[in-house]
Scaffold this active site. Structure first.
Site, PDB file in Angstrom:
ATOM      1  N   GLU A 142      -6.532  -4.650  -8.424  1.00 28.45           N
ATOM      2  CA  GLU A 142      -5.235  -6.773  -7.381  1.00 28.45           C
ATOM      3  C   GLU A 142      -6.229  -7.638  -7.510  1.00 28.45           C
ATOM      4  O   GLU A 142      -7.475  -6.691  -6.410  1.00 28.45           O
ATOM      5  CB  GLU A 142      -4.195  -6.103  -6.911  1.00 28.45           C
ATOM      6  CG  GLU A 142      -3.858  -7.618  -6.370  1.00 28.45           C
ATOM      7  CD  GLU A 142      -2.607  -7.487  -5.949  1.00 28.45           C
ATOM      8  OE1 GLU A 142      -1.913  -6.264  -5.551  1.00 28.45           O
ATOM      9  OE2 GLU A 142      -2.216  -7.793  -5.296  1.00 28.45           O
ATOM     10  N   GLU A 236       2.466 -16.933  -0.936  1.00 30.73           N
ATOM     11  CA  GLU A 236       2.339 -16.002  -0.153  1.00 30.73           C
ATOM     12  C   GLU A 236       2.558 -16.541   1.021  1.00 30.73           C
ATOM     13  O   GLU A 236       1.698 -17.369   1.284  1.00 30.73           O
ATOM     14  CB  GLU A 236       0.808 -14.447   0.189  1.00 30.73           C
ATOM     15  CG  GLU A 236       0.986 -13.759  -0.904  1.00 30.73           C
ATOM     16  CD  GLU A 236      -0.375 -12.920  -1.071  1.00 30.73           C
ATOM     17  OE1 GLU A 236       0.042 -11.691  -1.854  1.00 30.73           O
ATOM     18  OE2 GLU A 236      -0.790 -13.059  -0.237  1.00 30.73           O
TER      19      GLU A 236
HETATM   20  C1  LIG Z   1       0.767  -4.628  -3.952  1.00 35.78           C
HETATM   21  O1  LIG Z   1       1.088  -3.608  -4.858  1.00 35.78           O
HETATM   22  C2  LIG Z   1       2.481  -3.933  -5.717  1.00 35.78           C
HETATM   23  C3  LIG Z   1       2.289  -2.957  -6.703  1.00 35.78           C
HETATM   24  O2  LIG Z   1       1.354  -3.087  -8.154  1.00 35.78           O
HETATM   25  C4  LIG Z   1       1.947  -5.377  -6.402  1.00 35.78           C
HETATM   26  O3  LIG Z   1       3.030  -5.444  -7.156  1.00 35.78           O
HETATM   27  C5  LIG Z   1       2.320  -5.833  -5.266  1.00 35.78           C
HETATM   28  O4  LIG Z   1       1.613  -7.891  -5.274  1.00 35.78           O
HETATM   29  C6  LIG Z   1       1.085  -6.150  -4.051  1.00 35.78           C
HETATM   30  N1  LIG Z   1       0.984  -6.492  -3.410  1.00 35.78           N
HETATM   31  C7  LIG Z   1       0.115  -7.308  -2.190  1.00 35.78           C
HETATM   32  C8  LIG Z   1       0.462  -8.523  -0.519  1.00 35.78           C
HETATM   33  O5  LIG Z   1      -0.698  -7.576  -3.155  1.00 35.78           O
END
Ligand SMILES: *[C@@H]1O[C@H](CO)[C@@H](O)[C@H](O)[C@H]1NC(C)=O
Ligand SMILES: *[C@@H]1O[C@H](CO)[C@@H](O)[C@H](O)[C@H]1NC(C)=O
Ligand SMILES: *[C@@H]1O[C@H](CO)[C@@H](O)[C@H](O)[C@H]1NC(C)=O
Length: 254
Positions: A142, A236
């Site tokens: 991510e 967020e």
């Molecule tokens: C953490 O991981 C999940 C699954 O990939 C994702 O959907 C979520 O947005 C993430 N949370 C954050 C706070 O980045």
């Protein structure tokens, strides 16, 4: 009377002539936990995944305009209680996903927004990008690119004595700004968060998101053999009362 009739007639003909290009844009307000409104190449996603952490609150969003690839929306929210993220209401790009990172030449974007708040607000304004190891596979990495940190903090594996997230790299020059990179694990994937250095707030961002992905590839954090899975832009929201107004947003994967 005659001119009224002819006005009606020309309005009718105009509709007829524009044919299939006439799509009613849904500009109504949506407040459901996972409501989704598709417009052009985008979907507005309410995405209130952390809502159960709140003692009270609400979060709604509406698309306000769409012109080609430029879209605008409004997202008023209010959350009380808890210290976790309640919602990530965002505009998701539905075109160009599942491309191999190696084959992407650029991801130009423009995002002009404003934020009105009352009282203390804990939130960010950020892009959220996911990669996968196979086309359309599970989220693997991510990448968050924050344009603003309102008393929030990124997911991070290291904090100083004051509880502030410690960056793994500072003052990285990308897309016309300098950034600090934070790295952490959110329980399901690695999270790489770029925050503007020195608390800078970027309310009109224009740049190539691919430079952030390339930077992480160059650093060995993300393998070049991965695929682009998801690309979203939104806020967020953890607590407080605010309205995010995104007055012009566009993004394209080349
Ligand atoms: C953490 O991981 C999940 C699954 O990939 C994702 O959907 C979520 O947005 C993430 N949370 C954050 C706070 O980045
Ligand atoms: C839509 O975008 C085009 C091309 O950028 C621009 O010329 C036009 O003025 C825009 N229309 C509206 C209603 O904003
Ligand atoms: C985010 O903002 C808060 C409040 O201004 C600040 O204390 C904190 O250090 C910031 N976090 C980062 C990682 O810059």
């Amino acid at each position: 009377m005659h001119s009224f009739k002819s006005t009606l007639l020309s309005a009718f003909l105009l509709l007829l002539c524009s044919g299939t290009h006439v799509h009613a844009l849904d500009t109504s307000s949506h407040c459901g936990d996972y409501d989704s409104v598709t417009a052009g190449q985008y979907s507005l996603l309410l995405d209130q995944w952390g809502k159960s952490d709140a003692s009270s609150g609400s979060n709604c969003a509406a698309i306000t305009s769409l012109n080609g690839t430029t879209i605008a929306w409004k997202n008023p929210w209010k959350w009380a209680g808890g210290n976790k993220i309640k919602s990530y209401t965002n505009m998701q790009l539905n075109k160009g996903m599942n491309k191999g990172l190696k084959t992407i030449s650029s991801i130009p974007t423009t995002w002009k927004w404003s934020h009105s708040t009352s009282g203390n607000v804990v939130a960010n304004v950020a892009f959220d990008i996911f990669t996968s190891t196979t086309p359309g596979g599970d989220n693997h990495n991510e990448i968050m690119i924050w344009l603003a940190n309102f008393s929030a903090g990124p997911i991070c594996s290291s904090y100083n004595a004051y509880g502030i997230a410690v960056a793994v790299a500072s003052s990285i020059s990308l897309a016309g700004y300098t950034w600090d990179l934070h790295v952490g694990w959110n329980g399901s994937n690695n999270v790489y968060s770029f925050l503007p250095s020195n608390g800078v707030i970027i309310t009109k961002f224009s740049g190539d998101l691919n430079v952030f992905i390339k930077y992480l590839r160059g650093r060995g954090s993300i393998s070049s053999s991965e695929y682009l899975k998801t690309l979203q832009a939104g806020t967020e929201a953890t607590s407080g009362t605010a309205t995010l107004t995104a007055s012009a947003y566009s993004v394209v994967v080349n």
